[in-house]
Scaffold this active site. Structure first.
Site, PDB file in Angstrom:
ATOM      1  N   LEU A 129      23.066  11.816  32.667  1.00 43.23           N
ATOM      2  CA  LEU A 129      23.279  12.803  31.618  1.00 43.23           C
ATOM      3  C   LEU A 129      24.634  12.504  30.990  1.00 43.23           C
ATOM      4  O   LEU A 129      25.651  12.458  31.680  1.00 43.23           O
ATOM      5  CB  LEU A 129      23.260  14.220  32.207  1.00 43.23           C
ATOM      6  N   ASP A 130      24.636  12.246  29.681  1.00 44.48           N
ATOM      7  CA  ASP A 130      25.865  11.856  28.977  1.00 44.48           C
ATOM      8  C   ASP A 130      26.977  12.877  29.198  1.00 44.48           C
ATOM      9  O   ASP A 130      26.710  14.078  29.335  1.00 44.48           O
ATOM     10  CB  ASP A 130      25.619  11.740  27.470  1.00 44.48           C
ATOM     11  N   PRO A 131      28.251  12.434  29.200  1.00 40.54           N
ATOM     12  CA  PRO A 131      29.368  13.374  29.331  1.00 40.54           C
ATOM     13  C   PRO A 131      29.352  14.473  28.276  1.00 40.54           C
ATOM     14  O   PRO A 131      29.756  15.608  28.553  1.00 40.54           O
ATOM     15  CB  PRO A 131      30.601  12.470  29.166  1.00 40.54           C
ATOM     16  N   LEU A 132      28.860  14.190  27.061  1.00 40.36           N
ATOM     17  CA  LEU A 132      28.833  15.205  26.003  1.00 40.36           C
ATOM     18  C   LEU A 132      27.620  16.126  26.102  1.00 40.36           C
ATOM     19  O   LEU A 132      27.454  17.011  25.265  1.00 40.36           O
ATOM     20  CB  LEU A 132      28.866  14.538  24.627  1.00 40.36           C
ATOM     21  N   ALA A 133      26.772  15.910  27.106  1.00 43.85           N
ATOM     22  CA  ALA A 133      25.626  16.788  27.343  1.00 43.85           C
ATOM     23  C   ALA A 133      25.910  17.686  28.534  1.00 43.85           C
ATOM     24  O   ALA A 133      26.720  17.368  29.400  1.00 43.85           O
ATOM     25  CB  ALA A 133      24.369  15.966  27.588  1.00 43.85           C
TER      26      ALA A 133
END
Length: 336
Positions: free
Chosen positions: A43-47
């Site tokens: 899961l992307d850091p911005l998610a």
């Protein structure tokens, strides 16, 4: 400690950092140093949202989680496309066009079902052995092949009926910048301009998508905006389901740390079986369990072909595959 801890991953935290946080809490709680920990899907850091963390023997199922469907809430802001297709990148294209809700609803069916999409240049995919995002950050042109994915459902999120929709006022057009001169990227194959028509023009919209593995929500948002005759990027991305896991059992990092210090992590540990709730159980007798643990094939088992969760009483023995009344081990579990 064998099972799943479901984190509600905060903004800015990477998946591997989530794994490290669980390892640290296990040490703090005195659970031992040798416990394996892994995550069930990047899961992307911005998610934000559902990040399954596999503990102990559950790590043997983490790879299976990567192949599972996911459900996301995400917000598209119209009028600007960025290099990363999210709020972190630089603006690379702009448009004054804003779609109406009717135009948006009309275009969503085009992106439901099997589709082809080009992943973002800023992704973890490899090009000639290098990560695409490393090449993109170095200023190199990154060309990724399209891939087949499936969008099982795509619809306006209930939350988008409120603050997600911002009608454009007279001053809503972005100011002119050097990026304004950049031509918008080519439209996806088959996309045609839609008439905006009457009604409120949307500055942004929040959608909910149920997608197959390998789907890039940032690419989906880009292509939806292009199909509407404008450009856009993702400003919010929240995973609300990963495989069988939802936000219901998910805990914050603060709660994780609190329970680690109190040595009560077992209270939030979901059983290993929870990662396979879509698979039927197969009850074994002691002799059958012993045979599977030795890697032998069980013959004459009258069950339908497919995968099963083999159990000896309440003890998980293996994930197995049945074919022509023969049962073979796919993943064995070392549990007493």
């Amino acid at each position: 400690m064998h099972g799943w801890i479901i984190l509600d991953k905060p903004l800015g935290l990477g998946s591997t950092q989530g794994v490290s946080a669980v390892k640290r809490c296990l040490r703090q709680g005195g659970y031992g140093k040798g416990i394996k920990v892994g995550h069930g899907g990047t899961l992307d850091p911005l998610a934000t949202g559902v990040l399954p963390i596999a503990v102990g023997e559950a790590t043997k199922l983490a790879g299976r989680m990567l192949d599972s469907d996911k459900v996301y809430d995400f917000t598209i802001r119209f009028g600007e496309q960025t290099s990363t297709l999210d709020a972190e990148g630089e603006v690379v294209a702009t448009s004054e066009v804003r779609p109406t809700r009717a135009a948006l609803e009309a275009v969503l069916p085009r992106f439901t079902g099997p589709i082809e999409q080009v992943p973002p240049a800023y992704s973890a995919l490899k090009v000639d052995g290098e990560r695409a995002y490393d090449l993109a950050r170095a200023g190199e042109e990154v060309v990724l092949a399209s891939r087949a994915v499936t969008i099982h459902s795509l619809q306006s999120s209930p939350s988008s009926l409120g603050e997600g929709d911002h009608p454009k006022d007279g001053g809503g057009v972005p100011s002119q910048t050097a990026a304004d001169a950049a031509a918008p990227p080519p439209r996806p194959a088959g996309a045609v301009p839609l008439p905006i028509g009457d009604g409120e023009e949307l500055e942004e919209i929040t959608l909910t998508a149920h997608v197959s593995k390998g789907t890039y929500i940032r690419s989906l948002a880009r292509d939806i905006a292009l199909a509407l005759g404008t450009v856009g990027h993702v400003t919010m991305l929240r995973r609300i389901k990963a495989g069988p896991f939802t936000l219901a059992p998910a805990i914050s990092l603060d709660k994780l740390n609190e329970m680690g210090q109190a040595a009560t992590l077992e209270q939030i540990l979901l059983p290993l079986r929870a990662g396979l709730d879509d698979i039927p159980a197969l009850a074994l007798d002691p002799d059958q369990a012993g045979a599977l643990r030795q890697g032998r094939v069980l013959a004459g088992i009258a069950v339908d072909d497919g995968q099963y969760f083999a159990m000896l009483g309440d003890i998980p023995v293996a994930l197995v595959e049945a074919l022509d009344q023969q049962v073979r081990v796919v993943r064995g579990f070392n549990l007493d």
